[in-house]
Design a protein around this motif. Structure first.
Motif, PDB file in Angstrom:
ATOM      1  N   ALA A   1       0.543  -0.904   0.098  1.00  0.00           N
ATOM      2  CA  ALA A   1      -0.057   0.154   0.377  1.00  0.00           C
ATOM      3  C   ALA A   1       1.022   1.426   0.047  1.00  0.00           C
ATOM      4  CB  ALA A   1      -0.941   0.258   1.558  1.00  0.00           C
ATOM      5  N   LEU A   2       1.631   1.334   0.821  1.00  0.00           N
ATOM      6  CA  LEU A   2       2.555   2.546   1.036  1.00  0.00           C
ATOM      7  C   LEU A   2       3.283   3.075   0.195  1.00  0.00           C
ATOM      8  CD1 LEU A   2       2.922   3.123   4.844  1.00  0.00           C
ATOM      9  CD2 LEU A   2       1.616   4.686   3.842  1.00  0.00           C
ATOM     10  N   ARG A   3       4.262   1.638  -0.398  1.00  0.00           N
ATOM     11  CA  ARG A   3       5.613   2.035  -1.239  1.00  0.00           C
ATOM     12  C   ARG A   3       4.956   2.255  -2.855  1.00  0.00           C
ATOM     13  NH1 ARG A   3      10.699   0.818  -0.471  1.00  0.00           N
ATOM     14  NH2 ARG A   3      10.016  -0.164   1.214  1.00  0.00           N
ATOM     15  N   PRO A   4       3.966   1.685  -2.922  1.00  0.00           N
ATOM     16  CA  PRO A   4       2.718   1.568  -4.499  1.00  0.00           C
ATOM     17  C   PRO A   4       2.779   3.626  -4.624  1.00  0.00           C
ATOM     18  CG  PRO A   4       2.111  -0.200  -3.606  1.00  0.00           C
ATOM     19  CD  PRO A   4       2.976   0.404  -2.539  1.00  0.00           C
ATOM     20  N   LEU A   5       2.154   3.878  -3.233  1.00  0.00           N
ATOM     21  CA  LEU A   5       1.517   5.539  -2.855  1.00  0.00           C
ATOM     22  C   LEU A   5       3.024   6.366  -3.259  1.00  0.00           C
ATOM     23  CD1 LEU A   5      -0.619   7.993  -2.547  1.00  0.00           C
ATOM     24  CD2 LEU A   5      -0.253   7.203   0.183  1.00  0.00           C
ATOM     25  N   PHE A   6       4.110   6.064  -2.747  1.00  0.00           N
ATOM     26  CA  PHE A   6       5.438   6.945  -3.132  1.00  0.00           C
ATOM     27  C   PHE A   6       5.763   7.015  -3.750  1.00  0.00           C
ATOM     28  CE2 PHE A   6       3.699   7.539   1.340  1.00  0.00           C
ATOM     29  CZ  PHE A   6       4.307   8.195   1.552  1.00  0.00           C
ATOM     30  N   SER A   7       5.437   5.259  -4.738  1.00  0.00           N
ATOM     31  CA  SER A   7       5.908   5.221  -6.029  1.00  0.00           C
ATOM     32  C   SER A   7       5.759   6.177  -7.165  1.00  0.00           C
ATOM     33  CB  SER A   7       6.418   4.457  -5.914  1.00  0.00           C
ATOM     34  OG  SER A   7       6.714   2.848  -6.079  1.00  0.00           O
ATOM     35  N   TYR A   8       3.890   6.106  -7.116  1.00  0.00           N
ATOM     36  CA  TYR A   8       3.310   6.696  -7.576  1.00  0.00           C
ATOM     37  C   TYR A   8       3.826   8.550  -7.772  1.00  0.00           C
ATOM     38  CZ  TYR A   8      -0.333   9.636  -9.682  1.00  0.00           C
ATOM     39  OH  TYR A   8      -1.385  11.014  -9.850  1.00  0.00           O
ATOM     40  N   LEU A   9       4.359   9.142  -6.143  1.00  0.00           N
ATOM     41  CA  LEU A   9       4.141  10.036  -6.400  1.00  0.00           C
ATOM     42  C   LEU A   9       6.126  10.722  -6.834  1.00  0.00           C
ATOM     43  CD1 LEU A   9       2.639  11.109  -2.577  1.00  0.00           C
ATOM     44  CD2 LEU A   9       1.899  11.409  -5.658  1.00  0.00           C
ATOM     45  N   ARG A  10       6.621   9.555  -7.367  1.00  0.00           N
ATOM     46  CA  ARG A  10       8.147   9.703  -7.535  1.00  0.00           C
ATOM     47  C   ARG A  10       9.083  10.036  -6.679  1.00  0.00           C
ATOM     48  NH1 ARG A  10       8.649   9.825 -12.949  1.00  0.00           N
ATOM     49  NH2 ARG A  10      10.317  10.740 -13.405  1.00  0.00           N
ATOM     50  N   THR A  11       9.168   9.745  -5.254  1.00  0.00           N
ATOM     51  CA  THR A  11       9.902   9.855  -3.946  1.00  0.00           C
ATOM     52  C   THR A  11      11.013   9.173  -4.032  1.00  0.00           C
ATOM     53  OG1 THR A  11       8.897   8.648  -2.982  1.00  0.00           O
ATOM     54  CG2 THR A  11       7.851  11.160  -2.911  1.00  0.00           C
ATOM     55  N   ARG A  12      12.618   8.990  -3.133  1.00  0.00           N
ATOM     56  CA  ARG A  12      13.232   8.109  -3.270  1.00  0.00           C
ATOM     57  C   ARG A  12      12.932   7.534  -2.316  1.00  0.00           C
ATOM     58  NH1 ARG A  12      18.323  10.916  -2.696  1.00  0.00           N
ATOM     59  NH2 ARG A  12      16.946  12.522  -2.353  1.00  0.00           N
ATOM     60  N   ILE A  13      12.552   6.007  -1.860  1.00  0.00           N
ATOM     61  CA  ILE A  13      12.125   5.823  -0.408  1.00  0.00           C
ATOM     62  C   ILE A  13      13.091   4.820  -0.427  1.00  0.00           C
ATOM     63  CG2 ILE A  13       9.846   3.988   0.505  1.00  0.00           C
ATOM     64  CD1 ILE A  13       8.623   4.751  -2.423  1.00  0.00           C
ATOM     65  N   THR A  14      13.160   4.162   1.108  1.00  0.00           N
ATOM     66  CA  THR A  14      14.355   3.953   1.911  1.00  0.00           C
ATOM     67  C   THR A  14      13.928   2.487   1.120  1.00  0.00           C
ATOM     68  OG1 THR A  14      13.153   3.573   3.536  1.00  0.00           O
ATOM     69  CG2 THR A  14      14.836   5.273   3.713  1.00  0.00           C
ATOM     70  N   ALA A  15      15.579   1.668   1.098  1.00  0.00           N
ATOM     71  CA  ALA A  15      14.631  -0.053   0.467  1.00  0.00           C
ATOM     72  C   ALA A  15      13.976  -0.646   2.071  1.00  0.00           C
ATOM     73  CB  ALA A  15      15.489  -1.071   1.004  1.00  0.00           C
ATOM     74  N   THR A  16      14.046  -0.125   3.253  1.00  0.00           N
ATOM     75  CA  THR A  16      13.349  -0.375   5.068  1.00  0.00           C
ATOM     76  C   THR A  16      12.880   0.397   4.981  1.00  0.00           C
ATOM     77  OG1 THR A  16      15.531  -1.838   5.308  1.00  0.00           O
ATOM     78  CG2 THR A  16      14.459  -1.822   6.875  1.00  0.00           C
ATOM     79  N   GLY A  17      11.583  -0.458   5.620  1.00  0.00           N
ATOM     80  CA  GLY A  17      10.056   0.437   5.902  1.00  0.00           C
ATOM     81  C   GLY A  17      10.021  -0.339   6.783  1.00  0.00           C
ATOM     82  N   VAL A  18       9.233   0.857   8.226  1.00  0.00           N
ATOM     83  CA  VAL A  18       9.781   0.284   9.914  1.00  0.00           C
ATOM     84  C   VAL A  18       8.045  -0.936  10.149  1.00  0.00           C
ATOM     85  CG1 VAL A  18       9.949   0.176  12.296  1.00  0.00           C
ATOM     86  CG2 VAL A  18      11.645   0.781  10.238  1.00  0.00           C
ATOM     87  N   PHE A  19       7.314  -1.623  10.624  1.00  0.00           N
ATOM     88  CA  PHE A  19       6.163  -1.802  10.944  1.00  0.00           C
ATOM     89  C   PHE A  19       6.388  -1.563  12.281  1.00  0.00           C
ATOM     90  CE2 PHE A  19       3.054  -4.331  12.329  1.00  0.00           C
ATOM     91  CZ  PHE A  19       1.799  -3.686  11.481  1.00  0.00           C
ATOM     92  N   ALA A  20       5.682  -1.424  13.472  1.00  0.00           N
ATOM     93  CA  ALA A  20       5.666  -1.515  14.553  1.00  0.00           C
ATOM     94  C   ALA A  20       4.382  -2.715  15.062  1.00  0.00           C
ATOM     95  CB  ALA A  20       5.853  -0.492  15.896  1.00  0.00           C
ATOM     96  N   GLY A  21       4.167  -3.338  15.805  1.00  0.00           N
ATOM     97  CA  GLY A  21       2.828  -4.275  16.028  1.00  0.00           C
ATOM     98  C   GLY A  21       3.090  -4.494  17.809  1.00  0.00           C
ATOM     99  N   PRO A  22       1.741  -4.062  18.288  1.00  0.00           N
ATOM    100  CA  PRO A  22       1.982  -4.276  20.140  1.00  0.00           C
ATOM    101  C   PRO A  22       3.135  -5.292  20.721  1.00  0.00           C
ATOM    102  CG  PRO A  22       0.505  -5.101  18.480  1.00  0.00           C
ATOM    103  CD  PRO A  22       1.048  -5.141  17.835  1.00  0.00           C
ATOM    104  N   GLN A  23       3.801  -5.977  20.083  1.00  0.00           N
ATOM    105  CA  GLN A  23       4.709  -6.595  20.810  1.00  0.00           C
ATOM    106  C   GLN A  23       6.554  -6.122  20.331  1.00  0.00           C
ATOM    107  OE1 GLN A  23       3.238  -7.610  17.657  1.00  0.00           O
ATOM    108  NE2 GLN A  23       4.666  -7.282  15.726  1.00  0.00           N
ATOM    109  N   ASP A  24       6.224  -5.230  19.589  1.00  0.00           N
ATOM    110  CA  ASP A  24       7.486  -4.047  19.863  1.00  0.00           C
ATOM    111  C   ASP A  24       7.654  -3.483  20.752  1.00  0.00           C
ATOM    112  OD1 ASP A  24       8.260  -5.576  17.132  1.00  0.00           O
ATOM    113  OD2 ASP A  24       6.664  -4.825  16.038  1.00  0.00           O
TER     114      ASP A  24
END
Length: 208
Positions: free
Chosen positions: A131-154
């Motif tokens: 979801a997020l990476r396609p949105l920002f690819s469409y906006l022609r940004t330079r996205i880091t290879a690593t994104g961060v997801f945090a759940g309750p256990q983190d």
């Protein structure tokens, strides 16, 4: 010392929110790593929750209220963006998407972006890639290879089956910092100032 400006966008709805907590930790790590590389870093934090009414009105009227216009100008003038959203229905929140819908689609062209998301279960972590990476690819940004997801256990844990949240934050922020090193795409220029008619007339007369 060369300067870098980073805008942090948090779409958390609660107070406090896990999205804001993740955004703050990503920003702190990126700022520290950029400072170590010799950059003077300015970080602006924006809670999209506070702009919800202005964003909705912008869709109806076609005009941004002063507070929203100021935030939009800040985003456009930034070198990099840290964007964090809670997960709703396996995607980014409506508030998060609505903010980017009111931006000029070309205003983020070439900007460095670090993505983050928070959710109630690890089953939502693929939102970063689907979801997020396609949105920002469409906006022609330079996205880091690593994104961060945090759940309750983190939160509050340093061990687990995978790398700790702190490790993932450091890695992603390091990639973001490297994107911000060296020459950067030109920022959007400030709008031209509209001079009063009398001043324009005086200038024309003086050039005769």
């Amino acid at each position: 010392m060369e300067a870098r400006r980073v805008t942090v966008l948090s779409a958390g709805l609660g107070v406090p929110s896990s999205s804001r907590l993740l955004a703050d930790q990503l920003a702190a790590s990126a700022q520290r790593q950029l400072a170590s590389a010799g950059y003077d870093v300015t970080v602006d934090v924006v809670e999209l929750r506070d702009l919800a009414v202005d964003i909705a009105n912008n869709f109806v009227t076609g005009y941004a209220a002063p507070r929203l216009a100021e935030v939009i100008a800040g985003v456009e003038a930034s070198d990099g963006i840290i964007a964090v959203t809670p997960v709703f229905s396996a995607s980014y929140s409506g508030l998060f998407k609505s903010f980017f819908d009111v931006l000029d689609p070309k205003s983020l062209d070439g900007k460095a972006v670090l993505l983050g998301a928070t959710g109630g279960t690890d089953r939502h972590q693929m939102v970063l890639d689907y979801a997020l990476r396609p949105l920002f690819s469409y906006l022609r940004t330079r996205i880091t290879a690593t994104g961060v997801f945090a759940g309750p256990q983190d939160w509050g844990t340093a061990n687990g089956s995978g790398s700790s949240l702190a490790d993932r934050i450091e890695r992603a922020a390091g990639e973001f910092a490297r994107l911000l090193e060296g020459p950067q795409p030109a920022r959007k220029p400030a709008p031209m100032e509209s001079l009063p008619f009398e001043q324009l007339l005086a200038g024309i007369s003086g050039n005769r």
